[in-house]
Design an enzyme around this catalytic site. Sequence first.
Site, PDB file in Angstrom:
ATOM      1  N   GLU A  66     -34.843 -23.020 -14.635  1.00  0.00           N
ATOM      2  CA  GLU A  66     -34.354 -24.076 -15.754  1.00  0.00           C
ATOM      3  C   GLU A  66     -35.256 -25.253 -15.809  1.00  0.00           C
ATOM      4  OE1 GLU A  66     -29.627 -23.361 -14.649  1.00  0.00           O
ATOM      5  OE2 GLU A  66     -30.769 -24.776 -13.516  1.00  0.00           O
ATOM      6  N   THR A  94     -32.544 -20.655  -2.032  1.00  0.00           N
ATOM      7  CA  THR A  94     -31.787 -20.381  -2.885  1.00  0.00           C
ATOM      8  C   THR A  94     -32.392 -21.421  -4.239  1.00  0.00           C
ATOM      9  OG1 THR A  94     -29.925 -19.612  -1.905  1.00  0.00           O
ATOM     10  CG2 THR A  94     -29.470 -20.347  -4.265  1.00  0.00           C
ATOM     11  N   ALA A 149     -28.207 -24.890   2.369  1.00  0.00           N
ATOM     12  CA  ALA A 149     -29.251 -25.902   2.395  1.00  0.00           C
ATOM     13  C   ALA A 149     -28.692 -27.214   1.942  1.00  0.00           C
ATOM     14  CB  ALA A 149     -30.250 -25.489   1.228  1.00  0.00           C
ATOM     15  N   GLY A 236     -20.724 -23.732  -8.247  1.00  0.00           N
ATOM     16  CA  GLY A 236     -20.772 -22.888  -9.501  1.00  0.00           C
ATOM     17  C   GLY A 236     -21.438 -23.830 -10.595  1.00  0.00           C
ATOM     18  N   ASP A 237     -22.582 -23.312 -11.137  1.00  0.00           N
ATOM     19  CA  ASP A 237     -23.615 -24.025 -11.827  1.00  0.00           C
ATOM     20  C   ASP A 237     -24.384 -23.235 -12.815  1.00  0.00           C
ATOM     21  OD1 ASP A 237     -25.293 -22.921 -10.074  1.00  0.00           O
ATOM     22  OD2 ASP A 237     -26.296 -24.920  -9.391  1.00  0.00           O
TER      23      ASP A 237
END
Length: 351
Positions: A66, A94, A149, A236-237
């Site tokens: 992104e 991640t 993390a 949740g993104d």
Amino acid sequence: MTIPAPSKLAFVPFVSVQNMMALVHCIGIDEMLRGIAAYIEADFRRWESFDKTPRVASHSAEGVIELMPTSDGEVYGFKYVNGHPKNMKEGLQTVTAFGLLADVSTGYPVMLSEMTVLTALRTAATSAVVARALAPEGARVMAMIGNGAQSEFQAMAMRAICGVDQLRLYDIDAAATQKMMRNLEGLGFEMTACDSPEEAIEGAQLITTCTADKQYATILTDNMVGAGVHINAIGGDCPGKTELHPDILKRSSVFVEYPPQTRVEGEIQQMPDNFAVTEIWQVLTGAAPGRTSPSQITLFDGVGFAIEDFSALRYVHDKLDETGLYDNLDMVADPDDPRDLFGMLQRAKGV
Ligand code: NAD
């Protein structure tokens, strides 16, 4: 933020991972979290002066890459960030990121920075700014579901900014919980490792969900959530990636960063397009109410917005002169005659 004179813009200050870590230790993590939180709150209060756009996402089967841009008219900033839940099993992060600030009047970059560590700090600072506005008064116990993390940063910010000092921890991988407890040992937390999310949220006034899974997961179901709690749902993104059962959303007052982005990426992607939400900047300016009753469930559907990165980069930029913790990058071509780029290239032959 003071933008350097144009003559100094050819060399761009670069904050490496090494220097970012040195900066955190030089300032102190609590102080830095409070500092970034103050910058985020100040920028949220002048929300209307920013250019805003949902982040530009490139999805793949394994994850997402992104770009998150914004500008306040004087300074432009963007972050490059990925989200790859499967990375952890391969020994990779991640989430990794870097970001840049630029001078709007010349378009020249004024700082390039690592943002993997800085994203963890800014995400935690944002969670705490929101919790300070919405969590029940005197909340000291937080359930932390997902101990990866981001988790220690979340705990540290909730303590530094909101006074949380008791943690109830749960992760599907007990090794993650043990790592978190090891890392936070001696830092003033009372910690309990729990065997289930149900056990973790017992007696917690604040619930943070920060798990990574590229699917609709149900970390919390409706019957688990009691009246009066504040939920900080930040894992949740992404489209197709949520953590809460939709029934929880129906019982909660939901607060978001930027609705056009959150409706696509956040927990509310599970709800109809007209599902009522409050923008958190309006709570911070006093234009909208936050928590209005002790029994209300407040829910921050946090997906991470570009202004938070801009604020964090602005904070780091403001510390450069004082700390000297950066390298100079030869990043912008700077011919003596601006029209003689080719001449500069020719003169470099054999140098
Ligand atoms: P991570 O991979 O380091 O940690 C995730 C943890 O979640 C792992 O320990 C994993 O075992 C655990 N987990 C997975 N499924 C679970 C479940 N069902 N129940 C309990 N634990 C579970 O990832 P991270 O860097 O800590 O990030 C976590 C999530 O937060 C990611 O999805 C990331 O995209 C998101 N994130 C959001 C923001 C934001 O601004 N909202 C910022 C950074 C990261």
